[in-house]
Scaffold this motif. Structure first.
Motif, short mmCIF file in Angstrom:
data_model
loop_
_atom_site.label_atom_id
_atom_site.label_comp_id
_atom_site.label_asym_id
_atom_site.label_seq_id
_atom_site.Cartn_x
_atom_site.Cartn_y
_atom_site.Cartn_z
N LEU A 249 0.83 -1.21 0.00
CA LEU A 249 0.00 0.00 0.00
C LEU A 249 0.86 1.26 0.00
O LEU A 249 0.56 2.23 -0.70
CB LEU A 249 -0.93 -0.01 1.22
CG LEU A 249 -2.07 -1.04 1.17
CD1 LEU A 249 -2.83 -1.02 2.49
CD2 LEU A 249 -3.02 -0.72 0.03
N LYS A 250 1.93 1.25 0.79
CA LYS A 250 2.81 2.41 0.82
C LYS A 250 3.46 2.64 -0.54
O LYS A 250 3.60 3.79 -0.99
CB LYS A 250 3.87 2.22 1.89
CG LYS A 250 3.32 2.32 3.31
CD LYS A 250 4.43 2.09 4.33
CE LYS A 250 3.87 2.19 5.75
NZ LYS A 250 4.93 1.93 6.76
N GLN A 251 3.89 1.55 -1.21
CA GLN A 251 4.50 1.69 -2.52
C GLN A 251 3.51 2.27 -3.54
O GLN A 251 3.86 3.14 -4.35
CB GLN A 251 5.01 0.34 -3.00
CG GLN A 251 6.22 -0.18 -2.23
CD GLN A 251 6.63 -1.56 -2.68
OE1 GLN A 251 5.92 -2.21 -3.45
NE2 GLN A 251 7.79 -2.03 -2.19
N LYS A 309 -12.19 2.22 -5.29
CA LYS A 309 -12.16 1.41 -4.07
C LYS A 309 -10.73 1.09 -3.66
O LYS A 309 -10.39 1.07 -2.47
CB LYS A 309 -12.95 0.12 -4.27
CG LYS A 309 -14.45 0.35 -4.40
CD LYS A 309 -15.19 -0.97 -4.58
CE LYS A 309 -16.68 -0.75 -4.70
NZ LYS A 309 -17.40 -2.04 -4.88
N GLN A 310 -9.87 0.83 -4.66
CA GLN A 310 -8.47 0.54 -4.33
C GLN A 310 -7.78 1.76 -3.74
O GLN A 310 -7.02 1.67 -2.77
CB GLN A 310 -7.72 0.09 -5.59
CG GLN A 310 -8.20 -1.25 -6.15
CD GLN A 310 -7.49 -1.63 -7.42
OE1 GLN A 310 -6.80 -0.81 -8.02
NE2 GLN A 310 -7.69 -2.88 -7.86
N LEU A 311 -8.08 2.96 -4.34
CA LEU A 311 -7.43 4.17 -3.85
C LEU A 311 -7.95 4.57 -2.46
O LEU A 311 -7.23 5.23 -1.70
CB LEU A 311 -7.64 5.32 -4.85
CG LEU A 311 -6.96 5.13 -6.20
CD1 LEU A 311 -7.32 6.24 -7.17
CD2 LEU A 311 -5.44 5.08 -6.03
N CYS A 312 -9.19 4.19 -2.13
CA CYS A 312 -9.73 4.49 -0.80
C CYS A 312 -8.89 3.83 0.29
O CYS A 312 -8.75 4.36 1.40
CB CYS A 312 -11.18 4.05 -0.71
SG CYS A 312 -12.33 5.16 -1.53
N LYS A 313 -8.36 2.64 0.00
CA LYS A 313 -7.52 1.94 0.98
C LYS A 313 -6.21 2.68 1.25
O LYS A 313 -5.54 2.39 2.24
CB LYS A 313 -7.22 0.53 0.48
CG LYS A 313 -8.45 -0.34 0.33
CD LYS A 313 -8.09 -1.72 -0.17
CE LYS A 313 -9.32 -2.59 -0.33
NZ LYS A 313 -8.98 -3.96 -0.84
N ILE A 314 -5.87 3.60 0.33
CA ILE A 314 -4.62 4.35 0.51
C ILE A 314 -4.89 5.73 1.13
O ILE A 314 -4.19 6.17 2.03
CB ILE A 314 -3.89 4.51 -0.84
CG1 ILE A 314 -3.57 3.12 -1.43
CG2 ILE A 314 -2.63 5.33 -0.70
CD1 ILE A 314 -2.97 3.16 -2.81
N TYR A 315 -5.94 6.42 0.60
CA TYR A 315 -6.16 7.82 1.00
C TYR A 315 -7.16 8.00 2.13
O TYR A 315 -7.31 9.12 2.63
CB TYR A 315 -6.63 8.62 -0.22
CG TYR A 315 -5.59 8.76 -1.30
CD1 TYR A 315 -4.39 9.44 -1.05
CD2 TYR A 315 -5.76 8.19 -2.55
CE1 TYR A 315 -3.42 9.56 -2.02
CE2 TYR A 315 -4.79 8.32 -3.53
CZ TYR A 315 -3.62 8.99 -3.26
OH TYR A 315 -2.66 9.12 -4.21
N HIS A 316 -7.90 6.95 2.52
CA HIS A 316 -8.90 7.13 3.59
C HIS A 316 -8.22 7.50 4.91
O HIS A 316 -7.18 6.95 5.25
CB HIS A 316 -9.71 5.84 3.76
CG HIS A 316 -11.01 6.07 4.51
ND1 HIS A 316 -11.06 6.14 5.87
CD2 HIS A 316 -12.26 6.25 4.05
CE1 HIS A 316 -12.29 6.34 6.25
NE2 HIS A 316 -13.06 6.41 5.16
N PRO A 317 -8.80 8.44 5.68
CA PRO A 317 -8.17 8.87 6.96
C PRO A 317 -7.96 7.73 7.94
O PRO A 317 -7.02 7.77 8.73
CB PRO A 317 -9.16 9.90 7.51
CG PRO A 317 -9.93 10.38 6.32
CD PRO A 317 -10.01 9.24 5.36
N ASP A 318 -8.81 6.70 7.90
CA ASP A 318 -8.66 5.58 8.82
C ASP A 318 -7.60 4.58 8.37
O ASP A 318 -7.26 3.66 9.11
CB ASP A 318 -10.00 4.85 8.99
CG ASP A 318 -11.03 5.75 9.64
OD1 ASP A 318 -10.62 6.70 10.33
OD2 ASP A 318 -12.24 5.50 9.46
#
Length: 342
Positions: A249-251, A309-318
Motif C-alpha cells: 500500500l505504501k508503494q 475502491k483501491q485508492l480508498c484503501k490508501i487515501y482514507h483517513p482511517d
C-alpha cells in the motif's frame, strides 16, 4: 495509636493476601508461580488442610514447567523420604535434570547419593530416569518410559502374588502340625484370607490409577506444548502477511503521488505557443491523473469505481491517508464519472 496501627496492619494483610481459591484458579491456568505457592500452602497447612499428595502434585506441575523453586522443594521432600525407592528415584530424576543444566551442587549431591548406595541402582530404575528426561523432547522416549513403568508394575504384582501363594502352600502343608492354639490362629487366618485378596486388589488398583494419572499428565503437557508452538507459528505468519500488505500500500501511494507531481510539472512547463485548454479539460486531466489515467483514454465507469475502491484503501483517513487526500479523490471521481457518462 497502637490500636490504629494494628487495624491498618490487618487491613493491609487482608488486602494483599491471596486466597487458596485464587491460587488454585491461577495454578489451573498453568501459572507456575501460583502452582509453587499453592504447593507450599498444602505443605504447611496454611489456609488449607495439609496434604503431601496435593503438594507433590502441584510441585510436579510447576517443576515440569521449569520452576526452579519447585524443583528444589521436590528434591528436598524426596530426599527426606529416600528410604522408599520411589521417592529416591524421584530425587535422582530432578537432580539429574539440574546436573545436565550445569548445576554444580546437583552434580555433587548425585555423587553423594550414588556413593551412599549399598548396591548399584537397578537397570529399570536408571532406564526410568533417563527415559523420563528424554520424554520431554521425543515421543519414542515417552513410549519407553511407559513400558518401564508397566514392567515395574508387573514385577511388583508378581512379587505380591508369589508371596500370597507361598503363604497358602505353607499353611496347607500336611507336615505342619499345629497345637490347639495355633490351629485356632490358622482357622482365623483362613477366615481372613478373602480380605488379603481384597487388600491386594485395592493396592493394585491404586498403583494402576497412579500410572494412568502420570501418563495423562504427560500427554496433557505435551499437547499444551504443541498447541503453543503452533499458535506462535500462525501469529508470525499473520504478522508477515500484514507487513507485506502495508508495504504494498505504501508503494502504491508513493507511485500515485509521484505521478501526480510529474503531471503538475508538465502542466507548469507548457510553452506559451501551445494552445491553452479550457478549464473543464484541465479539471478532467487533473482528475484522470489522480486515478492514473489519461484524459484521452478513460476506461468504463465500472473500472473507474473499482479503481476508486483501491485508492480508498490508501487515501482514507482511517487507513494511513488524510481528509484532504480523500476529498481530492472524491472530487476527481465525480469529474471522471461525469466525463464517462457524457
Amino acid at each position: 495509636m497502637k490500636l490504629l496501627t494494628f487495624v491498618l496492619l490487618l487491613l493491609s494483610t487482608s488486602t494483599w493476601a491471596i486466597t487458596v481459591d485464587e491460587l488454585t484458579e491461577k495454578a489451573q491456568q498453568n501459572d507456575t508461580d501460583a502452582q509453587f505457592q499453592l504447593a507450599e500452602k498444602y505443605l504447611s497447612g496454611d489456609g488449607v488442610e495439609a496434604s503431601d499428595q496435593e503438594a507433590r502434585y502441584w510441585l510436579e506441575r510447576a517443576a515440569s514447567s521449569g520452576n526452579h523453586g519447585a524443583i528444589q522443594t521436590l528434591i528436598t521432600l524426596s530426599l527426606q523420604q529416600s528410604q522408599d525407592s520411589k521417592h529416591l528415584n524421584q530425587a535422582i530424576y530432578w537432580l539429574t535434570q539440574l546436573a545436565i543444566d550445569g548445576d554444580t551442587q546437583a552434580q555433587l549431591k548425585l555423587g553423594e547419593l550414588y556413593e551412599e548406595q549399598t548396591a548399584p541402582p537397578k537397570a529399570l530404575d536408571m532406564a526410568e530416569i533417563w527415559y523420563r528426561i528424554a520424554a520431554q523432547h521425543d515421543e519414542n522416549a515417552q513410549l519407553g518410559y511407559e513400558r518401564v513403568l508397566e514392567q515395574k508394575f508387573n514385577a511388583q504384582r508378581a512379587k505380591q502374588v508369589s508371596s500370597i501363594d507361598q503363604l497358602e502352600v505353607a499353611f496347607d502343608s500336611p507336615e505342619i502340625e499345629l497345637n490347639p492354639v495355633e490351629k485356632s490362629k490358622a482357622s482365623a487366618s483362613n477366615a481372613a484370607e478373602p480380605w488379603i485378596y481384597v487388600v491386594a486388589a485395592l493396592v493394585l488398583a491404586i498403583v494402576a490409577l497412579l500410572v494412568w494419572h502420570k501418563k495423562t499428565m504427560n500427554t496433557f503437557a505435551q499437547q499444551e506444548r504443541n498447541a503453543d508452538a503452533k499458535s506462535s507459528q500462525e501469529t508470525l505468519k499473520l504478522r508477515e502477511q500484514v507487513k507485506m500488505q502495508d508495504t504494498t500500500l505504501k508503494q502504491q501511494k508513493r507511485q500515485l503521488d509521484t505521478l501526480y507531481r510529474q503531471f503538475k510539472k508538465l502542466q507548469a512547463s507548457k510553452q506559451p505557443s501551445v494552445e491553452p485548454t479550457t478549464a473543464r479539460d484541465n479539471k478532467l486531466a487533473l482528475a484522470c491523473a489522480v486515478f492514473g489515467y489519461k484524459a484521452t483514454n478513460i476506461p468504463s465507469s465500472k473500472e473507474v469505481k473499482a479503481r476508486y475502491k483501491q485508492l480508498c484503501k490508501i487515501y482514507h483517513p482511517d487507513l494511513q491517508g488524510s481528509e484532504e487526500e480523500m476529498k481530492r479523490l472524491n472530487g476527481a471521481l465525480k469529474i471522471v464519472l461525469t466525463s464517462v457518462n457524457n
